[in-house]
Write a protein that holds these residues in place. Structure first.
Motif, PDB file in Angstrom:
ATOM      1  N   VAL A  58     -23.166  74.080 108.817  1.00 30.70           N
ATOM      2  CA  VAL A  58     -23.389  73.520 107.475  1.00 30.70           C
ATOM      3  C   VAL A  58     -22.935  74.459 106.363  1.00 30.70           C
ATOM      4  O   VAL A  58     -22.769  74.030 105.224  1.00 30.70           O
ATOM      5  CB  VAL A  58     -24.874  73.153 107.199  1.00 30.70           C
ATOM      6  N   CYS A  59     -22.753  75.720 106.682  1.00 23.68           N
ATOM      7  CA  CYS A  59     -22.397  76.683 105.631  1.00 23.68           C
ATOM      8  C   CYS A  59     -21.079  76.306 104.965  1.00 23.68           C
ATOM      9  O   CYS A  59     -20.059  76.179 105.628  1.00 23.68           O
ATOM     10  CB  CYS A  59     -22.311  78.095 106.198  1.00 23.68           C
ATOM     11  N   PRO A  60     -21.093  76.114 103.640  1.00 19.12           N
ATOM     12  CA  PRO A  60     -19.888  75.654 102.960  1.00 19.12           C
ATOM     13  C   PRO A  60     -18.817  76.736 102.835  1.00 19.12           C
ATOM     14  O   PRO A  60     -17.658  76.434 102.566  1.00 19.12           O
ATOM     15  CB  PRO A  60     -20.394  75.253 101.574  1.00 19.12           C
ATOM     16  N   THR A  61     -19.192  77.994 103.011  1.00 18.07           N
ATOM     17  CA  THR A  61     -18.238  79.062 102.753  1.00 18.07           C
ATOM     18  C   THR A  61     -17.872  79.863 103.995  1.00 18.07           C
ATOM     19  O   THR A  61     -17.191  80.879 103.899  1.00 18.07           O
ATOM     20  CB  THR A  61     -18.800  80.050 101.701  1.00 18.07           C
ATOM     21  N   GLY A  62     -18.349  79.423 105.140  1.00 18.32           N
ATOM     22  CA  GLY A  62     -18.041  80.145 106.378  1.00 18.32           C
ATOM     23  C   GLY A  62     -18.631  81.538 106.402  1.00 18.32           C
ATOM     24  O   GLY A  62     -18.041  82.471 106.946  1.00 18.32           O
ATOM     25  N   ALA A  63     -19.825  81.676 105.814  1.00 21.77           N
ATOM     26  CA  ALA A  63     -20.403  83.010 105.684  1.00 21.77           C
ATOM     27  C   ALA A  63     -21.129  83.485 106.936  1.00 21.77           C
ATOM     28  O   ALA A  63     -21.413  84.664 107.075  1.00 21.77           O
ATOM     29  CB  ALA A  63     -21.369  83.035 104.499  1.00 21.77           C
ATOM     30  N   ILE A  64     -21.429  82.558 107.840  1.00 22.11           N
ATOM     31  CA  ILE A  64     -22.212  82.950 109.015  1.00 22.11           C
ATOM     32  C   ILE A  64     -21.295  83.193 110.205  1.00 22.11           C
ATOM     33  O   ILE A  64     -20.533  82.317 110.611  1.00 22.11           O
ATOM     34  CB  ILE A  64     -23.272  81.881 109.338  1.00 22.11           C
ATOM     35  N   GLU A  65     -21.384  84.386 110.733  1.00 16.30           N
ATOM     36  CA  GLU A  65     -20.502  84.745 111.839  1.00 16.30           C
ATOM     37  C   GLU A  65     -21.015  84.187 113.156  1.00 16.30           C
ATOM     38  O   GLU A  65     -22.155  84.423 113.543  1.00 16.30           O
ATOM     39  CB  GLU A  65     -20.391  86.262 111.940  1.00 16.30           C
ATOM     40  N   TYR A 102     -30.550  87.922 100.440  1.00 13.34           N
ATOM     41  CA  TYR A 102     -29.571  87.570 101.465  1.00 13.34           C
ATOM     42  C   TYR A 102     -30.231  86.699 102.515  1.00 13.34           C
ATOM     43  O   TYR A 102     -31.449  86.535 102.527  1.00 13.34           O
ATOM     44  CB  TYR A 102     -28.969  88.834 102.103  1.00 13.34           C
ATOM     45  N   VAL A 103     -29.423  86.138 103.379  1.00 13.89           N
ATOM     46  CA  VAL A 103     -29.962  85.308 104.456  1.00 13.89           C
ATOM     47  C   VAL A 103     -29.979  86.128 105.730  1.00 13.89           C
ATOM     48  O   VAL A 103     -29.014  86.814 106.046  1.00 13.89           O
ATOM     49  CB  VAL A 103     -29.092  84.054 104.657  1.00 13.89           C
ATOM     50  N   GLY A 104     -31.083  86.057 106.450  1.00 15.22           N
ATOM     51  CA  GLY A 104     -31.141  86.831 107.684  1.00 15.22           C
ATOM     52  C   GLY A 104     -32.322  86.457 108.544  1.00 15.22           C
ATOM     53  O   GLY A 104     -33.092  85.538 108.234  1.00 15.22           O
ATOM     54  N   LYS A 137     -19.461  86.475 101.482  1.00 15.84           N
ATOM     55  CA  LYS A 137     -19.027  85.085 101.405  1.00 15.84           C
ATOM     56  C   LYS A 137     -20.167  84.144 101.030  1.00 15.84           C
ATOM     57  O   LYS A 137     -19.958  82.965 100.798  1.00 15.84           O
ATOM     58  CB  LYS A 137     -18.488  84.643 102.764  1.00 15.84           C
ATOM     59  N   CYS A 138     -21.373  84.641 101.058  1.00 14.74           N
ATOM     60  CA  CYS A 138     -22.540  83.771 100.907  1.00 14.74           C
ATOM     61  C   CYS A 138     -22.859  83.516  99.443  1.00 14.74           C
ATOM     62  O   CYS A 138     -22.870  84.437  98.631  1.00 14.74           O
ATOM     63  CB  CYS A 138     -23.736  84.413 101.597  1.00 14.74           C
ATOM     64  N   ILE A 139     -23.114  82.241  99.091  1.00 14.55           N
ATOM     65  CA  ILE A 139     -23.504  81.924  97.722  1.00 14.55           C
ATOM     66  C   ILE A 139     -25.012  81.685  97.618  1.00 14.55           C
ATOM     67  O   ILE A 139     -25.505  81.216  96.597  1.00 14.55           O
ATOM     68  CB  ILE A 139     -22.758  80.684  97.186  1.00 14.55           C
ATOM     69  N   LEU A 140     -25.735  81.966  98.690  1.00 15.61           N
ATOM     70  CA  LEU A 140     -27.187  81.857  98.698  1.00 15.61           C
ATOM     71  C   LEU A 140     -27.677  80.452  98.380  1.00 15.61           C
ATOM     72  O   LEU A 140     -28.690  80.288  97.703  1.00 15.61           O
ATOM     73  CB  LEU A 140     -27.796  82.852  97.714  1.00 15.61           C
ATOM     74  N   CYS A 141     -26.949  79.454  98.845  1.00 14.97           N
ATOM     75  CA  CYS A 141     -27.357  78.080  98.546  1.00 14.97           C
ATOM     76  C   CYS A 141     -28.581  77.676  99.350  1.00 14.97           C
ATOM     77  O   CYS A 141     -29.320  76.788  98.954  1.00 14.97           O
ATOM     78  CB  CYS A 141     -26.210  77.122  98.809  1.00 14.97           C
ATOM     79  N   GLY A 142     -28.789  78.287 100.496  1.00 16.62           N
ATOM     80  CA  GLY A 142     -29.983  77.981 101.284  1.00 16.62           C
ATOM     81  C   GLY A 142     -29.814  76.838 102.262  1.00 16.62           C
ATOM     82  O   GLY A 142     -30.763  76.459 102.959  1.00 16.62           O
ATOM     83  N   LEU A 143     -28.610  76.296 102.339  1.00 14.77           N
ATOM     84  CA  LEU A 143     -28.385  75.164 103.235  1.00 14.77           C
ATOM     85  C   LEU A 143     -28.646  75.538 104.695  1.00 14.77           C
ATOM     86  O   LEU A 143     -29.246  74.780 105.449  1.00 14.77           O
ATOM     87  CB  LEU A 143     -26.937  74.694 103.063  1.00 14.77           C
ATOM     88  N   CYS A 144     -28.205  76.734 105.082  1.00 15.66           N
ATOM     89  CA  CYS A 144     -28.344  77.172 106.480  1.00 15.66           C
ATOM     90  C   CYS A 144     -29.800  77.257 106.907  1.00 15.66           C
ATOM     91  O   CYS A 144     -30.177  76.776 107.967  1.00 15.66           O
ATOM     92  CB  CYS A 144     -27.667  78.520 106.671  1.00 15.66           C
ATOM     93  N   LYS A 145     -30.635  77.846 106.058  1.00 18.20           N
ATOM     94  CA  LYS A 145     -32.029  77.998 106.472  1.00 18.20           C
ATOM     95  C   LYS A 145     -32.730  76.641 106.506  1.00 18.20           C
ATOM     96  O   LYS A 145     -33.631  76.415 107.300  1.00 18.20           O
ATOM     97  CB  LYS A 145     -32.766  78.969 105.557  1.00 18.20           C
TER      98      LYS A 145
HETATM   99  S1  SF4 Z   1     -25.281  78.048 104.014  1.00 17.19           S
HETATM  100 FE1  SF4 Z   1     -23.779  79.741 103.855  1.00 17.19          FE
HETATM  101  S2  SF4 Z   1     -23.528  80.051 101.643  1.00 17.19           S
HETATM  102 FE2  SF4 Z   1     -25.401  78.846 101.895  1.00 17.19          FE
HETATM  103  S3  SF4 Z   1     -27.064  80.394 102.000  1.00 17.19           S
HETATM  104 FE3  SF4 Z   1     -26.436  79.975 104.120  1.00 17.19          FE
HETATM  105  S4  SF4 Z   1     -24.903  81.562 104.586  1.00 17.19           S
HETATM  106 FE4  SF4 Z   1     -25.108  81.491 102.339  1.00 17.19          FE
END
Ligand code: SF4
Ligand code: FES
Lengths: 154, 227
Positions: free
Chosen positions: B174-181, B153-155, B124-132
């Protein structure tokens, strides 16, 4: 003690974030990888988070988080080398040493890495062991070249 | 200063970003990686618009385009539709598991590209970097983008629970795609492989955060903002 050497390496540099990469390169040179303890000590030294350093360490090909072999075999699999049969060499090295790209022999002597271009396409296919370039590589040349490094080890 | 967006005259200040001006004027521009609290990301390119300036026109990301003189903007020209559609189609390959992106593809007419395969099935992650960035801006810095290229990937470091994580959940928020569980269950939050005890307001019972978050925020009386 590993700890002491790590501290020594780290203390060579000022406590600034911009020296982090240089410190990691020194650790890489000394240990052939970056120990976890090293990352943690370094984060404390330059005042940043472990995640930041870990991100850098996974980004740069020159840095490794797992111990690497004493000798690094870089096999080019760029376009020119690929066309000239680098895949055969991958198989050849696998037969000689029993390792696939990214792996290290059990005795810790060799690590095989695939790289994407070494800038010497005229010599394709190219293999580099440590700092020595071997151009126009063939399967026939492999055993003797690797043998040299094996001998050196003994 | 007045600019026109889709034919509508919009008042704005010099230096304001196009996206901001459009939003204020009720004009819809889709976004993924934009967050008002963490501007300047410009990673997803979903917010493309066409800017006409004198005789020239360019398609550009509205979230980081500062207005400095009178321009004419279109959020739905043929060019915008085409390029935004392709951006979305590619994002769908990057994040095939994201419902948000699938819906956007539908809504904005993204073409099907048969010759490409998803990078990672179900991702689901688009690697936008918003989360980090959210994590770092709070001073925690527990997660980062790791590896590079197609393996990025983000981790957390070593893919293990991080001592820097306080379980605040900002990354998931903040994740726009709900990629973080993130899971809140029976008073315990699970995120990034760690478990945190949840704290509820002692007056109204509302969820405030995790114990570690309370400590970091200096909240010692277990009251929520409203109580
Ligand atoms: S905010 Fe969501 S979509 Fe963007 S990098 Fe982080 S996990 Fe991926
Ligand atoms: S919202 Fe503008 S580039 Fe992502």
């Amino acid at each position: 003690m590993a700890d002491k050497i790590l501290k020594e390496i780290i203390d060579r540099y000022p406590r600034e974030r911009r020296y982090a990469l240089a410190v990691m390169q020194d650790m890489q040179r000394h240990y052939s990888y970056i120990p976890r303890e090293g990352l943690e000590l370094l984060a404390g030294h330059v005042g940043c988070k472990v995640a930041e350093l870990y991100s850098m360490a996974t980004f740069y090909k020159a840095l490794s988080l797992k111990p690497r072999g004493k000798h690094i075999i870089k096999l080019c699999n760029g376009t020119a080398c690929h066309i000239r049969g680098s895949v055969n060499l991958i198989n050849g090295i696998n037969r000689e040493l029993g390792i696939a790209p990214g792996e290290t022999t059990e005795d810790g002597e060799f690590t095989l890495e695939l790289v994407n271009c070494l800038g010497s396409c005229a010599l394709a296919p190219v293999m580099v062991v440590d700092e020595t370039y071997y151009g126009k590589m063939t399967l026939e040349k492999l055993p003797s070249i690797l043998g040299e490094y094996r001998k050196e080890a003994k | 200063m007045i600019i026109t967006i889709d034919g509508k005259a919009c008042e704005c200040e010099k230096g304001e970003f196009l996206l901001q001006v459009a939003k204020r004027n009720g004009i819809d521009i889709p976004t993924l990686c934009h967050h008002d609290g963490l501007p300047g990301q410009a990673a997803c390119r979903v917010c493309l618009v066409e800017v006409k300036d004198g005789g020239r026109s360019q398609v550009t990301a509205s979230c980081v385009f500062p207005v400095d003189h009178e321009i004419e903007v279109s959020t739905n020209s043929r060019k915008v539709k085409e390029e935004r559609g392709m951006v979305l189609a590619l994002l769908r390959m990057r994040a095939p598991g994201s419902e948000v992106i699938a819906n956007m593809c539908e809504a904005y007419g993204a073409p099907k590209i048969g010759r490409l395969k998803p990078v990672v099935d179900g991702d689901k992650c688009i690697l936008c970097g918003l989360c980090k960035r959210a994590c770092a801006s709070l001073g925690n810095g527990a997660i980062e983008t790791l590896m590079r290229g197609t393996q990025k990937y983000v981790g957390t470091p070593y893919d293990q629970p991080s001592a820097d994580c306080i379980g605040c959940g900002s990354c998931a928020e903040v994740c726009p795609t709900g990629a973080i569980e993130m899971k809140d269950e029976k008073g315990v939050r699970t995120i990034w492989g760690s478990e945190f005890r949840l704290v509820y307001c002692r007056e109204c019972g509302k969820l405030i955060g995790t114990e570690e978050y309370m400590k970091a925020a200096g909240n010692t009386d277990d009251l929520c903002d409203d109580c």
